[in-house]
Design an enzyme around this catalytic site. Structure first.
Site, PDB file in Angstrom:
ATOM      1  N   LYS A 128     -20.992  33.805  27.585  1.00 25.28           N
ATOM      2  CA  LYS A 128     -20.980  32.690  26.627  1.00 25.28           C
ATOM      3  C   LYS A 128     -19.610  32.041  26.620  1.00 25.28           C
ATOM      4  CE  LYS A 128     -24.432  32.051  26.541  1.00 25.28           C
ATOM      5  NZ  LYS A 128     -25.304  30.874  26.582  1.00 25.28           N
ATOM      6  N   ASP A 188     -30.189  27.281  25.336  1.00 18.96           N
ATOM      7  CA  ASP A 188     -29.028  26.728  26.038  1.00 18.96           C
ATOM      8  C   ASP A 188     -29.197  25.221  26.222  1.00 18.96           C
ATOM      9  OD1 ASP A 188     -26.525  27.608  27.562  1.00 18.96           O
ATOM     10  OD2 ASP A 188     -27.548  26.431  29.082  1.00 18.96           O
ATOM     11  N   GLU A 192     -26.858  22.274  24.275  1.00 16.11           N
ATOM     12  CA  GLU A 192     -26.041  21.275  24.969  1.00 16.11           C
ATOM     13  C   GLU A 192     -26.571  19.860  24.731  1.00 16.11           C
ATOM     14  OE1 GLU A 192     -26.164  23.369  28.613  1.00 16.11           O
ATOM     15  OE2 GLU A 192     -27.883  22.319  29.432  1.00 16.11           O
TER      16      GLU A 192
HETATM   17 MG    MG Z   1     -24.717  27.049  27.299  1.00 14.36          MG
END
Ligand code: MG
Ligand code: NAD
Length: 325
Positions: A128, A188, A192
């Site tokens: 991470k 994820d 983003e």
């Molecule tokens: Mg990410």
């Protein structure tokens, strides 16, 4: 709440680990693992610029097929767009029958762009943090937290192998969390798109444009909505939202509570849900795959127009001044 794991047996990586790619994650994984006592071989394209760099750092470098041959574990650290082709052409034909495949992000497995045969363990260790932080914290005796997941458990010890690799990266010192390829990929992408990259950049641009359109100086607008963001995020990172609010003035705190949800209102939450729906349905992945197949024309066009914005020109000027003082 998830359990946080703080150990892994690096000794399970008793064979060779082939780290494919020497970019942001690749260099950090290769060096951290090697210094953790693992036998590492970096796999690169012939003529790759990174070849001499990796050798200068003390690593053994081979072509991708040579690195894959004889490896216990293959770590796929190429850009996600290029992984399927490299997997088909250079990795799959050279895999040992019981080799494990490791990914640092779930996209290609979750959306079935790569489908390794059932005889192979397929695992994920996703630090991470950017690769350069993964490397720096390791050299300081610390670690970057990581997520682990298992997509295929052919050996019956795929999870232990993921923990071993995570420990070799230094992640056990910071904490390892278990997830699935589906959860990691979807969250994820969501993070983003809506908050970290898409959300923040649009928020900054909207704030900048609102001030400039109202007649304020662009340089002042830049400081208020972009430059200071780092200072605020650093406080949030160190101590959470409450610590940031403790540090700012009471005026800023009152404005935060009374105006924040005027900007980020229910529409924004509904829009976030639409973005999540498009991730879960595979619509986003299909759009991105089509874009890649068409040479990334839209991506390149947006990159050019975005870098031409007034906020970027003002920022370039101000950052140059700040660095020269
Ligand atoms: Mg990410
Ligand atoms: P990168 O772009 O930094 O590095 C890519 C490496 O692959 C370079 O060595 C490059 O020379 C090589 N490469 C590029 N195209 C190639 C091709 N066609 N054939 C062979 N080699 C090629 O990549 P990255 O950002 O380190 O991402 C690697 C993986 O790690 C991805 O799955 C990504 O999602 C994941 N990840 C990245 C980060 C990050 O901080 N960048 C964080 C978490 C997970």
């Amino acid at each position: 709440m998830a359990d946080i794991i703080t150990s892994g047996d690096v000794g399970l990586l008793s064979g060779k680990v082939a780290v494919i790619g020497y970019g942001s994650q690749g260099h950090a994984h290769a060096l951290n693992l090697q210094e953790s006592g693992v036998t590492v071989e970096v796999g690169l394209r012939e003529g790759s610029n990174s070849w001499s760099e990796a050798e200068a750092a003390g690593l053994s470098v081979k072509t991708i097929p040579e690195a894959v041959k004889g490896a216990q574990l293959i770590s796929m650290l190429l850009p996600d767009q290029h992984q399927p082709q490299v997997y088909d052409e250079a990795i799959a034909p050279n895999l040992e029958p019981d080799a494990a495949l490791l990914f640092a992000h779930g996209f290609n497995i979750h959306y079935e762009r790569i489908s390794p045969p059932a005889a192979h363990d397929v695992i994920m260790v996703a630090p991470k943090g950017p690769g350069h932080i993964v490397r720096r914290l390791y050299t300081e005796g610390k670690g970057t937290p990581a997520l682990i997941a298992v997509a295929q458990d052919a050996s019956g010890r795929a999870r232990d192998l993921a923990l071993a690799y995570a420990a070799g990266l230094g992640a056990a010192k910071a904490g390892i969390l278990e997830t699935t390829f589906k959860e990691e990929t979807e969250t994820d992408l969501f993070g983003e798109q809506t908050v970290l990259c898409g959300g923040v950049t649009e928020l900054i641009k909207a704030g900048f444009d609102t001030l400039v359109d109202a007649g304020y100086q662009p340089e002042i607008a830049y400081f208020e909505v972009l430059h200071e963001l780092k200072l605020i995020v650093d406080l949030i990172y160190d101590g959470g939202l409450s610590y940031m609010r403790y540090s700012i003035s009471d005026t800023a705190e009152f404005g935060d509570y009374s105006r924040g949800n005027v900007v980020i209102d229910d529409h924004v939450r509904q829009n976030m849900k639409r973005v999540l729906d498009a991730i879960q349905s595979g619509q986003f992945a299909n759009e991105w795959i089509a874009e890649m197949d068409e040479g990334e024309a839209n991506l390149k066009r947006r990159r050019a127009t975005e870098s031409d914005l007034k906020i970027e020109q003002v920022g370039e000027k101000l950052r140059a001044l700040m660095q020269s003082t």
